[in-house]
Scaffold this motif. Sequence first.
Motif, PDB file in Angstrom:
ATOM      1  N   LYS C 194      36.496  81.693  28.507  1.00 56.47           N
ATOM      2  CA  LYS C 194      35.063  81.946  28.420  1.00 56.47           C
ATOM      3  C   LYS C 194      34.586  81.713  26.986  1.00 56.47           C
ATOM      4  O   LYS C 194      33.560  81.079  26.760  1.00 56.47           O
ATOM      5  CB  LYS C 194      34.827  83.396  28.834  1.00 56.47           C
ATOM      6  N   ARG C 197      34.006  78.131  26.304  1.00 52.91           N
ATOM      7  CA  ARG C 197      32.750  77.657  26.886  1.00 52.91           C
ATOM      8  C   ARG C 197      31.581  78.071  26.017  1.00 52.91           C
ATOM      9  O   ARG C 197      30.676  77.288  25.750  1.00 52.91           O
ATOM     10  CB  ARG C 197      32.604  78.210  28.306  1.00 52.91           C
ATOM     11  N   TYR C 198      31.635  79.320  25.555  1.00 52.26           N
ATOM     12  CA  TYR C 198      30.578  79.806  24.657  1.00 52.26           C
ATOM     13  C   TYR C 198      30.489  78.933  23.409  1.00 52.26           C
ATOM     14  O   TYR C 198      29.401  78.574  22.957  1.00 52.26           O
ATOM     15  CB  TYR C 198      30.871  81.249  24.230  1.00 52.26           C
ATOM     16  N   THR C 201      28.912  75.676  24.155  1.00 53.18           N
ATOM     17  CA  THR C 201      27.514  75.889  24.505  1.00 53.18           C
ATOM     18  C   THR C 201      26.657  76.082  23.254  1.00 53.18           C
ATOM     19  O   THR C 201      25.571  75.528  23.134  1.00 53.18           O
ATOM     20  CB  THR C 201      27.394  77.140  25.393  1.00 53.18           C
ATOM     21  N   ASN C 205      23.450  73.739  22.261  1.00 51.99           N
ATOM     22  CA  ASN C 205      22.071  74.228  22.132  1.00 51.99           C
ATOM     23  C   ASN C 205      22.090  75.737  21.905  1.00 51.99           C
ATOM     24  O   ASN C 205      22.137  76.514  22.852  1.00 51.99           O
ATOM     25  CB  ASN C 205      21.278  73.898  23.399  1.00 51.99           C
ATOM     26  N   VAL C 207      19.880  77.877  21.029  1.00 51.70           N
ATOM     27  CA  VAL C 207      18.766  78.671  21.561  1.00 51.70           C
ATOM     28  C   VAL C 207      18.984  78.950  23.049  1.00 51.70           C
ATOM     29  O   VAL C 207      18.925  80.096  23.511  1.00 51.70           O
ATOM     30  CB  VAL C 207      17.423  77.933  21.357  1.00 51.70           C
ATOM     31  N   ALA C 208      19.273  77.885  23.799  1.00 50.84           N
ATOM     32  CA  ALA C 208      19.509  78.059  25.227  1.00 50.84           C
ATOM     33  C   ALA C 208      20.721  78.948  25.459  1.00 50.84           C
ATOM     34  O   ALA C 208      20.748  79.749  26.394  1.00 50.84           O
ATOM     35  CB  ALA C 208      19.720  76.691  25.890  1.00 50.84           C
ATOM     36  N   ALA C 209      21.727  78.824  24.596  1.00 48.11           N
ATOM     37  CA  ALA C 209      22.924  79.644  24.746  1.00 48.11           C
ATOM     38  C   ALA C 209      22.560  81.122  24.659  1.00 48.11           C
ATOM     39  O   ALA C 209      22.938  81.928  25.513  1.00 48.11           O
ATOM     40  CB  ALA C 209      23.944  79.289  23.667  1.00 48.11           C
ATOM     41  N   ARG C 210      21.788  81.490  23.646  1.00 50.90           N
ATOM     42  CA  ARG C 210      21.437  82.886  23.461  1.00 50.90           C
ATOM     43  C   ARG C 210      20.630  83.384  24.651  1.00 50.90           C
ATOM     44  O   ARG C 210      20.847  84.478  25.162  1.00 50.90           O
ATOM     45  CB  ARG C 210      20.635  83.056  22.165  1.00 50.90           C
ATOM     46  N   MET C 211      19.702  82.550  25.125  1.00 50.98           N
ATOM     47  CA  MET C 211      18.861  82.984  26.226  1.00 50.98           C
ATOM     48  C   MET C 211      19.617  83.032  27.541  1.00 50.98           C
ATOM     49  O   MET C 211      19.113  83.555  28.527  1.00 50.98           O
ATOM     50  CB  MET C 211      17.624  82.080  26.328  1.00 50.98           C
ATOM     51  N   SER C 212      20.818  82.460  27.579  1.00 53.57           N
ATOM     52  CA  SER C 212      21.628  82.553  28.794  1.00 53.57           C
ATOM     53  C   SER C 212      22.663  83.669  28.680  1.00 53.57           C
ATOM     54  O   SER C 212      23.586  83.739  29.473  1.00 53.57           O
ATOM     55  CB  SER C 212      22.357  81.225  29.035  1.00 53.57           C
ATOM     56  N   GLY C 213      22.532  84.492  27.661  1.00 50.53           N
ATOM     57  CA  GLY C 213      23.415  85.638  27.560  1.00 50.53           C
ATOM     58  C   GLY C 213      24.666  85.401  26.736  1.00 50.53           C
ATOM     59  O   GLY C 213      25.563  86.237  26.716  1.00 50.53           O
ATOM     60  N   VAL C 214      24.743  84.269  26.046  1.00 47.76           N
ATOM     61  CA  VAL C 214      25.905  84.039  25.179  1.00 47.76           C
ATOM     62  C   VAL C 214      25.737  84.887  23.911  1.00 47.76           C
ATOM     63  O   VAL C 214      24.685  84.839  23.281  1.00 47.76           O
ATOM     64  CB  VAL C 214      26.005  82.545  24.792  1.00 47.76           C
ATOM     65  N   PRO C 215      26.764  85.690  23.563  1.00 42.98           N
ATOM     66  CA  PRO C 215      26.656  86.485  22.338  1.00 42.98           C
ATOM     67  C   PRO C 215      26.844  85.598  21.117  1.00 42.98           C
ATOM     68  O   PRO C 215      27.913  85.579  20.503  1.00 42.98           O
ATOM     69  CB  PRO C 215      27.779  87.504  22.478  1.00 42.98           C
TER      70      PRO C 215
END
Lengths: 337, 503, 327
Positions: C194, C197-198, C201, C205, C207-215
């Motif tokens: 995981k 993948r983070y 990610t 991107n 910004v998109a990563a953070r908004m998808s719950g990536v710490p």
Amino acid sequence: MSKKSAGLHAAPLARIGRGVRKFFRLRESVALVLLVIFAFLVYLINPRFLSAYNLQSLARQIAIFGFPAIAATLIIISAGIDLSFGSMIAFYGVIAGMLMESGFGVGTTVAAVLALGMMVGLYHGSMISIVKLSPFIVTLASLSIFRGIAVISTRGYPVRITEEGFLWIGQEFIFGIPVPFVLFILTTLVFHYLLNYTAFGKHLYAIGGNPEAAHLSGISHKKTIIMVYMIAGALTAFGAIIMASRLAQGMPGIARAYELRIIASAVIGGTSLYGGVGTVFGAVLGASLLALIENMLVLSRVDSWWNDVVIGVVIVIAVWVDVVATRRRLNVKLHGK
Amino acid sequence: MNGDTLLKMKDISKSFPGVRALDGVDFDVNEGEIVALVGENGAGKSTLIKILAGIYQRDSGKIIISGEEVHPDNPGDSINLGISVIHQELNLVPEMNILENIFLGQEIRSSSGLGRMLRRLDANAMKLKTQQTLKRLGVSMDPFTPIKELSVAQQQLVEIAKALSLNARILVMDEPTSSLAEKDVDSLLELMKTLREQGVTIVFITHRLDEVFKIADRAVVLRDGKSVGQKHIKDTTKEEIISMMVGRVLDQLFPKIEIDIGNPVLEVKNLNRGRLVRNVEFEIRQGEIVGLSGLVGSGRTEMARALFGIDKRDSGDFLIDGEPVQLDSPRRSIRAGIGFVPEDRKSQGLILRMAIYQNMTLPSIHEYTSMGYLNRREELKTTQRFIKDLQIRTTGPKAIVHFLSGGNQQKVVLGKWLAMNPKILILDEPTRGVDVGAKAEIHALISRFAQQGMGILLISSELPEILGMCDRVLVMSQGTIVANYGREDATQENIMKKAVGTV
Amino acid sequence: MAGNEKKEIKLLRIAGRLRGTRELNLIVIIAAVSVVINIFQPTFLTRFNVQVISRQLAVFGLLSIAQTFVIIVLGIDLSVGSIVAFTGIITAMVFAATENVVLAVGAALGFALVIGFYHGILVTKVKMAPFVVTLGSLSIFRGLSFVLSRGYPILIRSPRIQWLGQGLIGPFPVPLVILFAVVIYTVFILHFSKLGRYIYTIGGNPVAARMSGVPVNAVIIYVFCQATLLASIVGLIVAGRMAQGLASVAAGYELTAVAGAVIGGTSFLGGQGTVIGTVFGALVMSMIGNVLITLRVDAYWYNLVTGLIIIIVVAADTLLAKRSKRN
């Protein structure tokens, strides 16, 4: 109209914002404050700081850092980077020495070295804008390549320089001011003009700030990038000439790891590594600060090993303060806090 | 009013690897008219305009301006031919000021000395011309204001000023209204009319047919890279244009399904952030679609972002299924069962260079992980299911998102949130920039989610969408919720009145 | 059994994924060059020389892996060379003072983690450019190394620390075994977990990563910590090999490490790069000096050849990619 309403509740805030901004738009202010503090500290530690001799050697050192620092600033404004300054300074110095050794005059040598600088710039610029390689990689390779050529062509030995005319550039004075410093001030003015009052300057900021917008406005990315690396090449070559002249030799091993220090002076002077932001004035401040730190350590007889530590701390603090100040300003603007 | 043919694009074709983007398209523009170029996403409008702007080169065909064949090879050429394009994403340099941006690439130089690039710029001439142009547009802005301090509407005016100061013969505007608030849209349309009276020729690309019928003289319709035909606005109807665009008659755009509404699933109290979110309170029930309307700049997106924990807020209490929860970061909000479809899918919703499955499983990735090991096979299986379920047109779960069309990309974003099985789904402009067909599909999906018991917050600038889809409508103005209408009371008029703040 | 079948399928799939990739191209070129050199100079592929190369590979490999993770999340770590020297000095000094190996090694690793954490915090919370943050550290920790040692080597009289740099496990040099362990760990992290993948990610991107719950912040902090930690392991290896802590050691290694990563296919655009590619890239960097010596070329040529290889590999790669895109 739409814009009136946008300004409606922004009016008093905008006024406060503008006041704060006026100070901090001068991104260089951090470097300026540090510079004054350091100068004062040095003076306290050792009043000989203000002696003519010390000021002269300080001025010379500023010029030596300053030429490549302006080059680095131009390149970083275009959102590029150049890691090859140290190797280039060694390479051009060696070439200058060898040219004069084989009988070329001072004028021819200087012209040839400057032309060589522009050729290297042409190569860098083409690799970056036409082949589309990352500037980091292109100049990382050059860092290796040109140090290599300098070492191979001299087998590691310095090339002595005895031409008086050449030595004048780095060692003599005009009205008590070191020649390199005079040349540096002139160069600074020229580049201030170039960045602020010409189309080239505007294009450079635009390409660094928003390459897409620059492209759609009909600005040629290739031309501008190639031009900026060529100009930077010539500037670096000139810095190398001063260095070689000052030392009276072309040294293949000189200025190792200089590139990072040069970039540091641009960054300390407020140039943003993301591109589109930076001034010649900032480069001068950054170079001065680095020269001053060296000077301070000499005068205070502190172990010269501290030099690197202090420079590292100054880099981090200067940028830290700048980042925080910028963010606070944006907060004032956007949220009225 | 309509003069001679100014621009003629004849039999233009353009292919990209695997796609024939334009296939023998004809497009004429007459002096002094406003032509609307309409068509679904992927119909080839943008490609056609990019060829005109010198960004792409045509494979075949002719471009004739004032009777002369031309070959714009780069944006500079096209500008010199008198064509100015205002692209959908505004293209200004944020760190530079209005004046510098207006003259970017076309600086006025003093006539003497040095090479072209090194000549001194004539600051006075540029300032004078900027002031004149801004005046012509009826706005008073300081030419030395940096772009980053302007609103979107103001930035657009700068783009228009830039085009005018280049003495553009043809002004091309690609979706100029898509990022504007209702009020700003009206002033922009007025401005376009004024410019037409001053003799400027305008090509206008839009998804919004209302606007076409308000100001355009003629509409040219593209479909699947081909010219379908053109109509004088006087002689046609919206329905006719739509059927030309989609090639079929769309019966129902808003398939609202009646659902039993359950208990509150999300309660928001005392939500504050700066001056754009003030004392916001509302609730969403199971199976309920709550619309959030308001002008751009009223704080809708800011409220949603503060709720989801993207931006730091000043205060806010939240209950999910009656239990208090902490929503301090997107990560926590997701854990609490909230999904968020952001306004801008390319910059906020997707990792364009990654595969569909890698995007799709991101919010729920812990479900595919055991002892740190990521089970790719399960990921692919789930993704395959959603591709089928949402009818995403693609070669498979490993396809790179970048190569999908706008509507399909948006479905990937929806799928990624569905895969985490949320209790609450926040959708910020879910159909922006999506073509008519995909729009209907997305609307159908939203209704279906509600049917499954999800609570939905739908933020949209399009009132018909809000009215067609929602059980309840909240209206925001200047950072607070000023109205809460049931489905019966929500009318276009009521909502607009509240939104603009006239009670 | 189904389990075995699964394994086979997986192996096949991995092999399939490798076909025509950067990794495969590199290993074919490296092998071919090695065989050709060995024909002219049979000393090249002797056990002794291969061990020499592999010791160097361990150093560059570990640093390049560190750099790869950082570059994938759109960063850079210019400090790794200085950290190598600094942790060597720390180990030597702590050991000289306490005679305790665990304490000496622990201090090196501990310092590295603290420095990595500091980098991560400045990058994520203060939002400074990684280039600047780590440029500062490059200067600071090189300087501190000299200040602490006054420029003199500090001897390490611990056979166990020396073993880290000089020892063998079977025919394998200890540094190579360490590299192998790190490769297994990082391959798992980057390609099968995981966290990996983070990491991709965030590079793709943020910004998109953070908004998808990536710490996002935590992952970036991890990556910077891992970088300095790997650098400190290299510090131990190098100090062990020389049996001393030396302030001037590993100067410029940060850029060698970047070169290794980039030759191995890591892209400055972020979101791209593999551990195996990087190891091969580092192998290229490790072989240059050795090949020149084997072929009795003047050592002066080292810099030039290194630079040329970097630019040629990257330029060729870019041009080939452009052409294949056109077709």
